[in-house]
Design a protein around this motif. Structure first.
Motif, PDB file in Angstrom:
ATOM      1  N   ARG A 172       0.833  -1.212   0.000  1.00  0.00           N
ATOM      2  CA  ARG A 172       0.000   0.000   0.000  1.00  0.00           C
ATOM      3  C   ARG A 172       0.866   1.260   0.000  1.00  0.00           C
ATOM      4  O   ARG A 172       0.574   2.239  -0.692  1.00  0.00           O
ATOM      5  CB  ARG A 172      -0.921   0.018   1.224  1.00  0.00           C
ATOM      6  N   SER A 173       1.923   1.237   0.798  1.00  0.00           N
ATOM      7  CA  SER A 173       2.836   2.385   0.842  1.00  0.00           C
ATOM      8  C   SER A 173       3.567   2.552  -0.480  1.00  0.00           C
ATOM      9  O   SER A 173       3.783   3.678  -0.950  1.00  0.00           O
ATOM     10  CB  SER A 173       3.848   2.213   1.979  1.00  0.00           C
ATOM     11  N   LEU A 174       3.960   1.434  -1.083  1.00  0.00           N
ATOM     12  CA  LEU A 174       4.634   1.494  -2.382  1.00  0.00           C
ATOM     13  C   LEU A 174       3.722   2.140  -3.421  1.00  0.00           C
ATOM     14  O   LEU A 174       4.152   3.017  -4.186  1.00  0.00           O
ATOM     15  CB  LEU A 174       5.043   0.093  -2.827  1.00  0.00           C
ATOM     16  N   ALA A 175       2.457   1.724  -3.452  1.00  0.00           N
ATOM     17  CA  ALA A 175       1.496   2.303  -4.399  1.00  0.00           C
ATOM     18  C   ALA A 175       1.346   3.802  -4.166  1.00  0.00           C
ATOM     19  O   ALA A 175       1.378   4.606  -5.112  1.00  0.00           O
ATOM     20  CB  ALA A 175       0.143   1.604  -4.257  1.00  0.00           C
ATOM     21  N   ARG A 176       1.175   4.184  -2.915  1.00  0.00           N
ATOM     22  CA  ARG A 176       1.040   5.607  -2.551  1.00  0.00           C
ATOM     23  C   ARG A 176       2.258   6.403  -3.001  1.00  0.00           C
ATOM     24  O   ARG A 176       2.138   7.490  -3.578  1.00  0.00           O
ATOM     25  CB  ARG A 176       0.873   5.707  -1.035  1.00  0.00           C
ATOM     26  N   ASP A 177       3.453   5.847  -2.758  1.00  0.00           N
ATOM     27  CA  ASP A 177       4.689   6.572  -3.053  1.00  0.00           C
ATOM     28  C   ASP A 177       4.966   6.658  -4.554  1.00  0.00           C
ATOM     29  O   ASP A 177       5.525   7.650  -5.029  1.00  0.00           O
ATOM     30  CB  ASP A 177       5.861   5.913  -2.326  1.00  0.00           C
ATOM     31  N   ILE A 178       4.572   5.627  -5.301  1.00  0.00           N
ATOM     32  CA  ILE A 178       4.696   5.697  -6.762  1.00  0.00           C
ATOM     33  C   ILE A 178       3.801   6.813  -7.295  1.00  0.00           C
ATOM     34  O   ILE A 178       4.208   7.611  -8.145  1.00  0.00           O
ATOM     35  CB  ILE A 178       4.340   4.338  -7.410  1.00  0.00           C
ATOM     36  N   GLY A 179       2.579   6.891  -6.779  1.00  0.00           N
ATOM     37  CA  GLY A 179       1.665   7.955  -7.198  1.00  0.00           C
ATOM     38  C   GLY A 179       2.192   9.334  -6.855  1.00  0.00           C
ATOM     39  O   GLY A 179       2.062  10.282  -7.639  1.00  0.00           O
ATOM     40  N   SER A 180       2.806   9.444  -5.689  1.00  0.00           N
ATOM     41  CA  SER A 180       3.384  10.724  -5.277  1.00  0.00           C
ATOM     42  C   SER A 180       4.543  11.113  -6.185  1.00  0.00           C
ATOM     43  O   SER A 180       4.666  12.271  -6.606  1.00  0.00           O
ATOM     44  CB  SER A 180       3.857  10.628  -3.823  1.00  0.00           C
ATOM     45  N   ALA A 181       5.395  10.139  -6.521  1.00  0.00           N
ATOM     46  CA  ALA A 181       6.546  10.405  -7.385  1.00  0.00           C
ATOM     47  C   ALA A 181       6.111  10.802  -8.796  1.00  0.00           C
ATOM     48  O   ALA A 181       6.760  11.627  -9.452  1.00  0.00           O
ATOM     49  CB  ALA A 181       7.454   9.183  -7.436  1.00  0.00           C
ATOM     50  N   LEU A 182       5.006  10.231  -9.254  1.00  0.00           N
ATOM     51  CA  LEU A 182       4.486  10.560 -10.583  1.00  0.00           C
ATOM     52  C   LEU A 182       3.725  11.886 -10.585  1.00  0.00           C
ATOM     53  O   LEU A 182       3.499  12.477 -11.644  1.00  0.00           O
ATOM     54  CB  LEU A 182       3.552   9.451 -11.079  1.00  0.00           C
ATOM     55  N   GLY A 183       3.306  12.317  -9.399  1.00  0.00           N
ATOM     56  CA  GLY A 183       2.509  13.534  -9.295  1.00  0.00           C
ATOM     57  C   GLY A 183       1.047  13.321  -9.620  1.00  0.00           C
ATOM     58  O   GLY A 183       0.291  14.283  -9.788  1.00  0.00           O
ATOM     59  N   THR A 184       0.633  12.061  -9.698  1.00  0.00           N
ATOM     60  CA  THR A 184      -0.756  11.745 -10.059  1.00  0.00           C
ATOM     61  C   THR A 184      -1.589  11.314  -8.858  1.00  0.00           C
ATOM     62  O   THR A 184      -2.814  11.290  -8.927  1.00  0.00           O
ATOM     63  CB  THR A 184      -0.801  10.589 -11.074  1.00  0.00           C
ATOM     64  N   GLY A 185      -0.899  10.944  -7.760  1.00  0.00           N
ATOM     65  CA  GLY A 185      -1.594  10.255  -6.687  1.00  0.00           C
ATOM     66  C   GLY A 185      -1.858   8.820  -7.104  1.00  0.00           C
ATOM     67  O   GLY A 185      -1.918   8.507  -8.304  1.00  0.00           O
ATOM     68  N   ALA A 186      -1.992   7.930  -6.135  1.00  0.00           N
ATOM     69  CA  ALA A 186      -2.292   6.528  -6.438  1.00  0.00           C
ATOM     70  C   ALA A 186      -2.637   5.798  -5.152  1.00  0.00           C
ATOM     71  O   ALA A 186      -2.265   6.222  -4.056  1.00  0.00           O
ATOM     72  CB  ALA A 186      -1.107   5.843  -7.120  1.00  0.00           C
ATOM     73  N   TYR A 187      -3.345   4.698  -5.315  1.00  0.00           N
ATOM     74  CA  TYR A 187      -3.584   3.801  -4.187  1.00  0.00           C
ATOM     75  C   TYR A 187      -3.618   2.366  -4.697  1.00  0.00           C
ATOM     76  O   TYR A 187      -3.760   2.120  -5.902  1.00  0.00           O
ATOM     77  CB  TYR A 187      -4.880   4.147  -3.443  1.00  0.00           C
ATOM     78  N   MET A 188      -3.445   1.425  -3.792  1.00  0.00           N
ATOM     79  CA  MET A 188      -3.464   0.009  -4.143  1.00  0.00           C
ATOM     80  C   MET A 188      -4.914  -0.442  -4.290  1.00  0.00           C
ATOM     81  O   MET A 188      -5.665  -0.467  -3.325  1.00  0.00           O
ATOM     82  CB  MET A 188      -2.765  -0.807  -3.053  1.00  0.00           C
ATOM     83  N   SER A 189      -5.299  -0.807  -5.500  1.00  0.00           N
ATOM     84  CA  SER A 189      -6.685  -1.206  -5.751  1.00  0.00           C
ATOM     85  C   SER A 189      -6.883  -2.720  -5.722  1.00  0.00           C
ATOM     86  O   SER A 189      -8.019  -3.196  -5.718  1.00  0.00           O
ATOM     87  CB  SER A 189      -7.159  -0.645  -7.092  1.00  0.00           C
TER      88      SER A 189
END
Length: 216
Positions: A172-189
């Motif tokens: 879940r943290s990895l998903a969040r952090d990938i979204g943050s790095a991309l600037g898009t936001g993200a969550y583990m679905s």
């Protein structure tokens, strides 16, 4: 009835619920498990049945793990998964080259902040219990190791990854952090744990299969 087994958990039950069912099936009270899976996740949980084997459960905790994770870009979640309240962030659609470059930065030993809604204890209390009461704890970063990330599929807004980790990694943290790095936001679905050490889907059992073999 004793030993160490791989049990395949479906979406829905908690990891503790799986252990409770195993106690009913086996009649054994001394059962431990390694590596909690959230109710929305499915996959392998390693369980130790009997006093002799619960002493060895730390070996499974330390084992390498493999996951197939589905990540949704464009919004964040209060719980970093599909259960929490969503907040739109961006409708920008990253190209696959940017995705590859971004996820590669998370391979290796990294500092990772666990989700607020997690079982980590803060001053003796579970972080998720504090969060549910509106007392959002400050989560300290932890040094973890992600051994490999393979992109399985990308069709915006969904990104599917195969992730190999050492112990202690929160997908879940990895998903969040990938979204943050991309600037898009993200969550583990979505999440499936496909391997824990030597246990794979091929040599693990569902509760129903376990009951048919070992019910006392």
């Amino acid at each position: 009835m004793q030993g160490i087994f791989g049990i395949y958990k479906p979406v829905g039950p908690t990891s503790f619920g799986i252990v409770a069912e195993l106690r009913k099936i086996t009649g054994v009270k001394r059962i431990g498990h390694a590596g909690t899976l959230d109710p929305l996740a499915k996959g392998i949980i390693v369980v130790a049945i009997g006093a002799e084997y619960t002493k060895k459960i730390h070996e499974a905790v330390a084992a390498e793990k493999e996951y197939v994770a589905e990540i949704k870009l464009g919004e964040t979640s209060a719980t970093d998964d599909g259960e929490g309240e969503k907040t739109p962030v961006s409708d920008r659609k990253p190209e696959i080259a940017e995705i590859r470059e971004t996820v590669s930065k998370f391979v290796g030993k990294i500092d990772q902040i666990p989700p607020i809604y997690s079982a980590i204890k803060i001053s003796g209390k579970r972080a998720y219990d504090l969060a549910r009461k509106g007392k959002y704890p400050i989560m300290s970063p932890r040094k973890v190791e992600i051994k490999n990330i393979e992109i399985l599929d990308y069709s915006y807004p969904l990104l599917k990854l195969n992730v190999t980790t050492a112990k202690g990694v929160y997908i879940r943290s990895l998903a969040r952090d990938i979204g943050s790095a991309l600037g898009t936001g993200a969550y583990m679905s979505g999440l499936e744990r496909t391997r824990v050490g030597e246990f794979t889907k091929a040599n693990s059992l569902t509760l129903e299969e376990f009951a048919s073999k070992f019910k006392y």
